[in-house]
Each structure stands twice: as C-alpha cells, then as structure tokens.
Design a protein around this motif. Structure first.
Motif, PDB file in Angstrom:
ATOM      1  N   LYS A  23       0.818  -1.212   0.000  1.00 55.32           N
ATOM      2  CA  LYS A  23       0.000   0.000   0.000  1.00 55.32           C
ATOM      3  C   LYS A  23       0.853   1.264   0.000  1.00 55.32           C
ATOM      4  O   LYS A  23       0.404   2.331  -0.432  1.00 55.32           O
ATOM      5  CB  LYS A  23      -0.938   0.002   1.213  1.00 55.32           C
ATOM      6  CG  LYS A  23      -1.959  -1.116   1.186  1.00 55.32           C
ATOM      7  CD  LYS A  23      -2.708  -1.246   2.505  1.00 55.32           C
ATOM      8  CE  LYS A  23      -3.603  -0.065   2.769  1.00 55.32           C
ATOM      9  NZ  LYS A  23      -4.441  -0.278   3.978  1.00 55.32           N
ATOM     10  N   MET A  84     -17.461   2.558  -1.651  1.00 50.52           N
ATOM     11  CA  MET A  84     -16.307   2.065  -0.905  1.00 50.52           C
ATOM     12  C   MET A  84     -16.653   0.888  -0.006  1.00 50.52           C
ATOM     13  O   MET A  84     -15.849  -0.040   0.160  1.00 50.52           O
ATOM     14  CB  MET A  84     -15.702   3.197  -0.062  1.00 50.52           C
ATOM     15  CG  MET A  84     -14.938   4.243  -0.866  1.00 50.52           C
ATOM     16  SD  MET A  84     -13.523   3.594  -1.784  1.00 50.52           S
ATOM     17  CE  MET A  84     -14.246   3.367  -3.410  1.00 50.52           C
ATOM     18  N   LYS A  85     -17.817   0.906   0.565  1.00 52.48           N
ATOM     19  CA  LYS A  85     -18.229  -0.205   1.426  1.00 52.48           C
ATOM     20  C   LYS A  85     -18.257  -1.512   0.634  1.00 52.48           C
ATOM     21  O   LYS A  85     -17.769  -2.552   1.093  1.00 52.48           O
ATOM     22  CB  LYS A  85     -19.602   0.071   2.031  1.00 52.48           C
ATOM     23  CG  LYS A  85     -20.070  -1.002   3.006  1.00 52.48           C
ATOM     24  CD  LYS A  85     -21.409  -0.643   3.632  1.00 52.48           C
ATOM     25  CE  LYS A  85     -21.844  -1.726   4.617  1.00 52.48           C
ATOM     26  NZ  LYS A  85     -23.157  -1.388   5.242  1.00 52.48           N
ATOM     27  N   LYS A  88     -14.591  -2.616  -0.513  1.00 49.44           N
ATOM     28  CA  LYS A  88     -13.840  -3.319   0.529  1.00 49.44           C
ATOM     29  C   LYS A  88     -14.238  -4.790   0.596  1.00 49.44           C
ATOM     30  O   LYS A  88     -13.388  -5.679   0.727  1.00 49.44           O
ATOM     31  CB  LYS A  88     -14.070  -2.658   1.885  1.00 49.44           C
ATOM     32  CG  LYS A  88     -13.334  -3.339   3.048  1.00 49.44           C
ATOM     33  CD  LYS A  88     -13.569  -2.616   4.351  1.00 49.44           C
ATOM     34  CE  LYS A  88     -12.926  -3.379   5.520  1.00 49.44           C
ATOM     35  NZ  LYS A  88     -11.459  -3.528   5.357  1.00 49.44           N
ATOM     36  N   GLU A  89     -15.527  -5.055   0.476  1.00 55.84           N
ATOM     37  CA  GLU A  89     -16.021  -6.437   0.525  1.00 55.84           C
ATOM     38  C   GLU A  89     -15.524  -7.260  -0.654  1.00 55.84           C
ATOM     39  O   GLU A  89     -15.378  -8.486  -0.546  1.00 55.84           O
ATOM     40  CB  GLU A  89     -17.554  -6.431   0.555  1.00 55.84           C
ATOM     41  CG  GLU A  89     -18.149  -5.824   1.814  1.00 55.84           C
ATOM     42  CD  GLU A  89     -19.657  -5.638   1.723  1.00 55.84           C
ATOM     43  OE1 GLU A  89     -20.214  -5.847   0.619  1.00 55.84           O
ATOM     44  OE2 GLU A  89     -20.274  -5.282   2.746  1.00 55.84           O
ATOM     45  N   ASP A  91     -12.526  -6.876  -2.093  1.00 59.63           N
ATOM     46  CA  ASP A  91     -11.060  -6.865  -2.102  1.00 59.63           C
ATOM     47  C   ASP A  91     -10.476  -5.899  -3.122  1.00 59.63           C
ATOM     48  O   ASP A  91      -9.455  -6.189  -3.769  1.00 59.63           O
ATOM     49  CB  ASP A  91     -10.474  -8.261  -2.350  1.00 59.63           C
ATOM     50  CG  ASP A  91     -10.671  -9.211  -1.171  1.00 59.63           C
ATOM     51  OD1 ASP A  91     -11.025  -8.729  -0.080  1.00 59.63           O
ATOM     52  OD2 ASP A  91     -10.482 -10.425  -1.353  1.00 59.63           O
ATOM     53  N   THR A 115     -11.913   6.837   1.558  1.00 58.46           N
ATOM     54  CA  THR A 115     -11.216   5.740   0.890  1.00 58.46           C
ATOM     55  C   THR A 115     -10.283   5.022   1.859  1.00 58.46           C
ATOM     56  O   THR A 115     -10.299   3.791   1.978  1.00 58.46           O
ATOM     57  CB  THR A 115     -10.393   6.272  -0.298  1.00 58.46           C
ATOM     58  OG1 THR A 115     -11.221   7.104  -1.121  1.00 58.46           O
ATOM     59  CG2 THR A 115      -9.841   5.126  -1.126  1.00 58.46           C
ATOM     60  N   LYS A 117     -10.368   5.100   5.065  1.00 61.11           N
ATOM     61  CA  LYS A 117     -11.142   4.492   6.156  1.00 61.11           C
ATOM     62  C   LYS A 117     -11.481   3.042   5.858  1.00 61.11           C
ATOM     63  O   LYS A 117     -11.531   2.197   6.759  1.00 61.11           O
ATOM     64  CB  LYS A 117     -12.430   5.303   6.374  1.00 61.11           C
ATOM     65  CG  LYS A 117     -13.326   4.754   7.480  1.00 61.11           C
ATOM     66  CD  LYS A 117     -14.614   5.559   7.615  1.00 61.11           C
ATOM     67  CE  LYS A 117     -15.560   5.305   6.441  1.00 61.11           C
ATOM     68  NZ  LYS A 117     -16.881   5.980   6.629  1.00 61.11           N
ATOM     69  N   TYR A 118     -11.699   2.731   4.588  1.00 64.44           N
ATOM     70  CA  TYR A 118     -12.031   1.368   4.188  1.00 64.44           C
ATOM     71  C   TYR A 118     -10.798   0.543   3.813  1.00 64.44           C
ATOM     72  O   TYR A 118     -10.916  -0.559   3.269  1.00 64.44           O
ATOM     73  CB  TYR A 118     -13.024   1.391   3.017  1.00 64.44           C
ATOM     74  CG  TYR A 118     -14.424   1.741   3.440  1.00 64.44           C
ATOM     75  CD1 TYR A 118     -15.254   0.787   4.034  1.00 64.44           C
ATOM     76  CD2 TYR A 118     -14.925   3.032   3.278  1.00 64.44           C
ATOM     77  CE1 TYR A 118     -16.542   1.104   4.435  1.00 64.44           C
ATOM     78  CE2 TYR A 118     -16.222   3.360   3.676  1.00 64.44           C
ATOM     79  CZ  TYR A 118     -17.020   2.386   4.253  1.00 64.44           C
ATOM     80  OH  TYR A 118     -18.302   2.702   4.662  1.00 64.44           O
ATOM     81  N   GLY A 119      -9.622   1.078   4.105  1.00 56.92           N
ATOM     82  CA  GLY A 119      -8.392   0.333   3.867  1.00 56.92           C
ATOM     83  C   GLY A 119      -7.959   0.284   2.418  1.00 56.92           C
ATOM     84  O   GLY A 119      -7.157  -0.567   2.025  1.00 56.92           O
ATOM     85  N   ILE A 120      -8.468   1.197   1.603  1.00 63.24           N
ATOM     86  CA  ILE A 120      -8.173   1.235   0.167  1.00 63.24           C
ATOM     87  C   ILE A 120      -7.288   2.449  -0.128  1.00 63.24           C
ATOM     88  O   ILE A 120      -7.432   3.506   0.496  1.00 63.24           O
ATOM     89  CB  ILE A 120      -9.481   1.295  -0.642  1.00 63.24           C
ATOM     90  CG1 ILE A 120     -10.318   0.040  -0.371  1.00 63.24           C
ATOM     91  CG2 ILE A 120      -9.201   1.440  -2.130  1.00 63.24           C
ATOM     92  CD1 ILE A 120     -11.715   0.089  -0.952  1.00 63.24           C
TER      93      ILE A 120
END
Length: 359
Positions: A23, A84-85, A88-89, A91, A115, A117-120
């Motif tokens: 990342k 974004m939700k 994330k689901e 991947d 972005t 916040k969702y680990g992206i």
C-alpha cells in the motif's frame, strides 16, 4: 488478508492464484499457483476501481472523452461511501479518482479520508488546477500516487508540478499520444525538457477517438513514427521512467524489448472496472457513450461484476480477439477489446469509421 500494515497478501484458492500489494509503494504482484495459468479475470471482484467522482472541469479540452464542463455534476459523499463499502467487501486494493478534475470536487478531502477508512489506497489524475494547500496536505497524507495531465502549450504545467514537489509528493506525468502530439513526444525523448525534471515517471496514453470531438485523423497510425517513438523509449529507459496505458499494449509488445512478465493486455472487466458520477459501473471508462453498464443503484457491485451481460461480452471479446496467429497474442490479447482502431500493429486502410466490438 494478512501481513504488515502496508503489505496485503490474499490467496484465492478457487482460481489458484494469489496477490501481494504494498500500500505504501504501490508494488503489486498477481501470481498463479504452480502448474496453473493466470486467470482471465478475478471472480471475487476488481482489484482496481477507476471512479469519476465529478464531471466538472473548467479546462474545456476538445479531446476530453468525458465531455466535462463547468456544468458537470459531482458524486455525493454518501454515494462514494456506498461504493467504498462494497469495494472493501470485494477486495479492491486501489481506486483511481478521475473526472472532470477530481481535486476540484467540493468534498475531495473527505473522499480521500473515506477511501482510507475502508483500507483502500486512493490515487488521482488532475489537470493541476485547484491544488490548494489543504488538498496538497491531504494528498501527501492519504494518496498512493498523483498524475498531472500534460496539455499544450504546457504554460501551467511546471507550476502544477512545483506545487506537488513542495509537499514532497511523487508526481507522474500523463501525455496523450496522437498523430500530432507524437512529434512532441519524440522531441521530449530525444532531449528531455527541463520542465520534466524531478518527475517520478512519464506515462504515455494512446489517444481514444471518443468524447466531445472525436477525430479519426488523430489516431496514431504512422508506422515509421511509431517505430521511432518506441525506439527512443528503449533508449531512454535509464534516463526517464516511462510507462504506458494498456491501450498502447499492441505497440509496446511489437516494438519494445521488454520482459512480458512486466506488462499485460487490457485488464478492464478482468481486474478493473469504471464507475461514473451517476453510479453506472462498466468495464472501461472509455465506454461512457454507450449502454454497456450496470446501475449500482439497482444491482450490487458483485452482481454487476460477475453477471452483467456487458462485462461478460467484454471478456468474451478478449477471449475471441482473432489474433491467434500472432506471436504476441498471449500478452497483447488483441489490444483494445472495444475499439479496434487503437491497434498500433495491424492497420487496414479500408476501415471506415469506428469499429466498436459489440459481438
């Protein structure tokens, strides 16, 4: 997923491959299990999303494929969070924010924050306008990469780069190659101009004849200039870091001596997808002038990705590309699976008009 904070490792046993993504640096590897081929597409969902968060832009370029103007609309922050939700689901590792001019979205900083916040990882391409100190600070904190689009006469160009450099932000430069601009590209490769000093990489994008004023005469098809261009790219590989969009793949594989492990054909609809400001999801951002999309307001992202008829049709075009006799077929996969005229290796003078592959 597991690993360090910045290293993501994910295995997909149903398709016999794994991915590793850093990342922080953007380093990405897709590795098939021993004895298995690389999958045509990721069934779990796209690895990258190209998202138009706005169709607002005050530049008014004639070649803009989104026809962006100051009347363009913005995606709402709630809609972006909704995307974004689901991302994330599925991947999704990265998003490429575009427009219009994305950083002039009134809630651009909040979009970057959402972005992350969702680990992206968010990245974006800008014309350079609207890079306020607040935007630059958020860019440095949240973004993986930033690209500046290079436009004639390049009068604003260097000043935009300087703003990024002030915040120690790595800047890529996007340059559209067409029948006219190829001369400029060749001159830059022969003698790199001073205004490119300090950039991370120079990315060449193949001109697409769509948008506000599509012009078939701008398609890059002069074989001698194409050869000269790619030969100079080879000579400059130790001077400038140079890259290409996947729409240039047919030229890259034919004219550059590069290990095929380091590039691949079009990944639209296979490992990436595009979503516009109206929540229409389609394989590629250059398909916005037709009905090849699924509506995220009505159908889930996963359902569109796996079951939408146009995504299936797009992948079928890649599988049935008609280039079986070509030695580069495995890597190039027929070039663009949507617009045949983008090919830089097999031009036919009897073609009339755009030949969209709709079979």
């Amino acid at each position: 997923m597991h690993g360090s904070v910045n290293i993501i490792y994910k295995k997909y046993p149903d398709q016999n491959y794994s991915v590793i993504f850093n990342k922080k640096t953007g380093y990405f590897v897709r590795a098939e299990d021993k004895g298995f081929p690389e999958p045509l597409w990721a069934k779990h969902g796209p690895e990258l999303l190209d998202i138009s968060i706005t169709n607002w832009c005050d530049q008014g370029c004639s070649f803009c494929y989104r026809k962006s103007t100051t009347r363009g609309s913005h995606m709402s922050l709630s809609d972006y969070d909704f995307i974004m939700k689901q991302a994330k689901e599925l991947d999704v590792f990265q998003v490429a924010l575009g427009g219009g001019n994305p950083n002039q979205h009134p809630e651009f900083i909040e979009i970057l924050e959402t972005t992350v916040k969702y680990g992206i990882v968010p990245c974006y391409t800008t014309n350079g306008r609207g890079l306020t100190p607040e935007i630059l600070k958020a860019t440095k904190e949240f973004c993986g990469s930033v690209a500046i689009s290079a436009y004639e006469p390049y009068s604003e160009f260097r000043s935009h780069l300087e703003k990024l450099f002030e915040y120690d932000i790595k800047a890529n430069v996007h340059f559209v190659t067409d029948s006219k601009s190829i001369d400029t590209a060749i001159s830059w490769l022969k003698n790199p101009p001073s205004f490119l000093k300090g950039i991370n990489s120079l990315i060449f994008l193949n001109y697409k004849p769509i948008g506000r004023k599509p012009d078939l005469s701008l398609l890059l098809k002069d074989t001698e200039k194409i050869k000269e261009f790619y030969s100079l790219v080879g000579l400059n590989k130790n001077v400038l870091k140079i890259g290409f969009d996947s729409c240039s793949i047919s030229g890259v594989v034919k004219y550059l001596d590069v290990n095929s492990n380091f590039y691949e054909g079009c990944d639209a609809g296979r490992f990436s997808a595009f979503i516009d400001e109206n929540l229409r999801m389609m394989p590629c951002s250059f398909m916005t002038n037709n009905n090849w999309y699924g509506d995220l307001r009505e159908v889930s992202m996963l359902d569109i990705w796996q079951n939408n008829e146009f995504f299936k049709k797009y992948r079928n075009n890649i599988l049935n590309n008609g280039c079986t006799s070509c030695s580069f077929q495995k890597t190039c996969m027929g070039g663009c699976p949507f617009i045949e005229e983008l090919s830089q290796c097999d031009w036919k003078d009897d073609r009339l008009g755009l030949n969209f592959k709709t079979k």
